[in-house]
Design a protein around this motif. Sequence first.
Motif, PDB file in Angstrom:
ATOM      1  N   LEU A 116      64.177  68.627  10.647  1.00 35.57           N
ATOM      2  CA  LEU A 116      64.103  67.202  10.347  1.00 35.57           C
ATOM      3  C   LEU A 116      65.481  66.562  10.471  1.00 35.57           C
ATOM      4  O   LEU A 116      65.629  65.487  11.076  1.00 35.57           O
ATOM      5  N   ILE A 117      66.479  67.207   9.942  1.00 34.03           N
ATOM      6  CA  ILE A 117      67.847  66.673  10.003  1.00 34.03           C
ATOM      7  C   ILE A 117      68.302  66.543  11.455  1.00 34.03           C
ATOM      8  O   ILE A 117      68.892  65.523  11.844  1.00 34.03           O
ATOM      9  N   GLU A 118      68.028  67.536  12.272  1.00 36.06           N
ATOM     10  CA  GLU A 118      68.432  67.469  13.682  1.00 36.06           C
ATOM     11  C   GLU A 118      67.723  66.333  14.415  1.00 36.06           C
ATOM     12  O   GLU A 118      68.340  65.603  15.187  1.00 36.06           O
ATOM     13  N   ARG A 119      66.416  66.169  14.169  1.00 38.88           N
ATOM     14  CA  ARG A 119      65.674  65.054  14.786  1.00 38.88           C
ATOM     15  C   ARG A 119      66.238  63.711  14.335  1.00 38.88           C
ATOM     16  O   ARG A 119      66.378  62.781  15.133  1.00 38.88           O
ATOM     17  N   ALA A 120      66.540  63.606  13.051  1.00 42.14           N
ATOM     18  CA  ALA A 120      67.066  62.346  12.514  1.00 42.14           C
ATOM     19  C   ALA A 120      68.437  62.024  13.109  1.00 42.14           C
ATOM     20  O   ALA A 120      68.708  60.870  13.467  1.00 42.14           O
ATOM     21  N   LYS A 121      69.280  63.034  13.253  1.00 42.77           N
ATOM     22  CA  LYS A 121      70.603  62.816  13.857  1.00 42.77           C
ATOM     23  C   LYS A 121      70.463  62.287  15.280  1.00 42.77           C
ATOM     24  O   LYS A 121      71.159  61.354  15.676  1.00 42.77           O
ATOM     25  N   ASP A 137      57.644  63.617   8.856  1.00 46.24           N
ATOM     26  CA  ASP A 137      59.032  63.646   9.329  1.00 46.24           C
ATOM     27  C   ASP A 137      59.357  62.411  10.167  1.00 46.24           C
ATOM     28  O   ASP A 137      60.404  61.795  10.002  1.00 46.24           O
ATOM     29  N   THR A 138      58.447  62.036  11.036  1.00 43.13           N
ATOM     30  CA  THR A 138      58.649  60.846  11.860  1.00 43.13           C
ATOM     31  C   THR A 138      58.726  59.600  10.986  1.00 43.13           C
ATOM     32  O   THR A 138      59.592  58.741  11.198  1.00 43.13           O
ATOM     33  N   ARG A 139      57.865  59.509   9.993  1.00 36.21           N
ATOM     34  CA  ARG A 139      57.894  58.371   9.066  1.00 36.21           C
ATOM     35  C   ARG A 139      59.220  58.305   8.322  1.00 36.21           C
ATOM     36  O   ARG A 139      59.792  57.216   8.160  1.00 36.21           O
ATOM     37  N   LEU A 140      59.714  59.457   7.864  1.00 41.34           N
ATOM     38  CA  LEU A 140      60.998  59.475   7.146  1.00 41.34           C
ATOM     39  C   LEU A 140      62.131  58.991   8.042  1.00 41.34           C
ATOM     40  O   LEU A 140      62.978  58.194   7.619  1.00 41.34           O
ATOM     41  N   ILE A 141      62.142  59.450   9.275  1.00 42.32           N
ATOM     42  CA  ILE A 141      63.182  59.030  10.225  1.00 42.32           C
ATOM     43  C   ILE A 141      63.080  57.534  10.478  1.00 42.32           C
ATOM     44  O   ILE A 141      64.090  56.819  10.472  1.00 42.32           O
ATOM     45  N   GLU A 156      65.847  50.980   7.425  1.00 44.98           N
ATOM     46  CA  GLU A 156      66.437  50.484   6.179  1.00 44.98           C
ATOM     47  C   GLU A 156      67.895  50.907   5.993  1.00 44.98           C
ATOM     48  O   GLU A 156      68.480  50.626   4.951  1.00 44.98           O
ATOM     49  N   GLY A 157      68.456  51.588   6.989  1.00 43.74           N
ATOM     50  CA  GLY A 157      69.844  52.023   6.882  1.00 43.74           C
ATOM     51  C   GLY A 157      70.067  53.024   5.759  1.00 43.74           C
ATOM     52  O   GLY A 157      71.085  53.008   5.084  1.00 43.74           O
ATOM     53  N   ARG A 158      69.112  53.916   5.578  1.00 45.63           N
ATOM     54  CA  ARG A 158      69.200  54.922   4.516  1.00 45.63           C
ATOM     55  C   ARG A 158      69.764  56.232   5.046  1.00 45.63           C
ATOM     56  O   ARG A 158      69.549  56.580   6.199  1.00 45.63           O
ATOM     57  N   ILE A 159      70.442  56.938   4.179  1.00 46.70           N
ATOM     58  CA  ILE A 159      70.956  58.267   4.481  1.00 46.70           C
ATOM     59  C   ILE A 159      69.840  59.250   4.126  1.00 46.70           C
ATOM     60  O   ILE A 159      69.375  59.281   2.982  1.00 46.70           O
ATOM     61  N   LEU A 160      69.416  60.040   5.100  1.00 45.58           N
ATOM     62  CA  LEU A 160      68.325  60.994   4.895  1.00 45.58           C
ATOM     63  C   LEU A 160      68.899  62.310   4.386  1.00 45.58           C
ATOM     64  O   LEU A 160      69.794  62.888   5.005  1.00 45.58           O
ATOM     65  N   ILE A 161      68.358  62.766   3.263  1.00 44.00           N
ATOM     66  CA  ILE A 161      68.785  64.035   2.662  1.00 44.00           C
ATOM     67  C   ILE A 161      67.597  64.981   2.675  1.00 44.00           C
ATOM     68  O   ILE A 161      66.510  64.629   2.220  1.00 44.00           O
ATOM     69  N   SER A 162      67.828  66.192   3.187  1.00 44.93           N
ATOM     70  CA  SER A 162      66.726  67.144   3.300  1.00 44.93           C
ATOM     71  C   SER A 162      67.252  68.575   3.309  1.00 44.93           C
ATOM     72  O   SER A 162      68.423  68.818   3.581  1.00 44.93           O
ATOM     73  N   ARG A 163      66.340  69.492   3.039  1.00 45.36           N
ATOM     74  CA  ARG A 163      66.622  70.920   3.204  1.00 45.36           C
ATOM     75  C   ARG A 163      66.051  71.418   4.525  1.00 45.36           C
ATOM     76  O   ARG A 163      66.218  72.570   4.889  1.00 45.36           O
ATOM     77  N   ASP A 164      65.352  70.545   5.247  1.00 40.93           N
ATOM     78  CA  ASP A 164      64.668  70.890   6.486  1.00 40.93           C
ATOM     79  C   ASP A 164      65.608  70.662   7.679  1.00 40.93           C
ATOM     80  O   ASP A 164      65.848  69.526   8.081  1.00 40.93           O
ATOM     81  N   ARG A 165      66.119  71.752   8.233  1.00 49.05           N
ATOM     82  CA  ARG A 165      67.097  71.673   9.329  1.00 49.05           C
ATOM     83  C   ARG A 165      66.524  70.950  10.556  1.00 49.05           C
ATOM     84  O   ARG A 165      67.199  70.134  11.177  1.00 49.05           O
TER      85      ARG A 165
END
Length: 172
Positions: free
Chosen positions: A62-67, A41-45, A51-60
């Motif tokens: 992960l999404i909250e950490r990324a936000k 999860d940390t690597r994805l964030i 790289e300015g990528r939009i992260l798409i996930s089903r993992d709530r």
Amino acid sequence: MDASAYHFLVDRMLGRLIAWLRIFGYDTKSALDMEPTPDEDTRLIDIAKAEGRILISRDRALIERAKKAGVQTVLVSSDDVREQLEKLMESYRLDIDPNMTRCTVCNATLREATEEDIEKLKNSEEVPEHLLNDKRTLWVCEKCGKAYWQGSHWRNILKTAEQVRNSQKPAK
């Protein structure tokens, strides 16, 4: 919007969505292309942010950490790829016209096959012989060499794209 405007990073739970985004020409990295690690999860964030990528996930979570880290995100909940695309389109104005520009396997760019490519493909079993002989347009991945053509499956791709377009709500 032009596919070059958005760059995505998709977690490993959304394999079909990865392929569809690539079919539509979007630069889409996948967690499936990485070795699983405890700190994934940390690597994805980190990748999404760098790289300015939009992260798409089903993992709530992960999404909250990324936000919180300042990453653009989309949380999807459906298992259905059409519904996943529709959810993504609620936030981003996507061009969902299928094209032959990205490899669905490795995300590299495709190019039209040359005569040399056709000769190599004749020695493989990847492309049906009748396609090689009838001068149909083929595309080849610049990186992994996978061949593509608009065969009978192309009708299903076009149909799915049309269904998603018809259900489209305006992006925010």
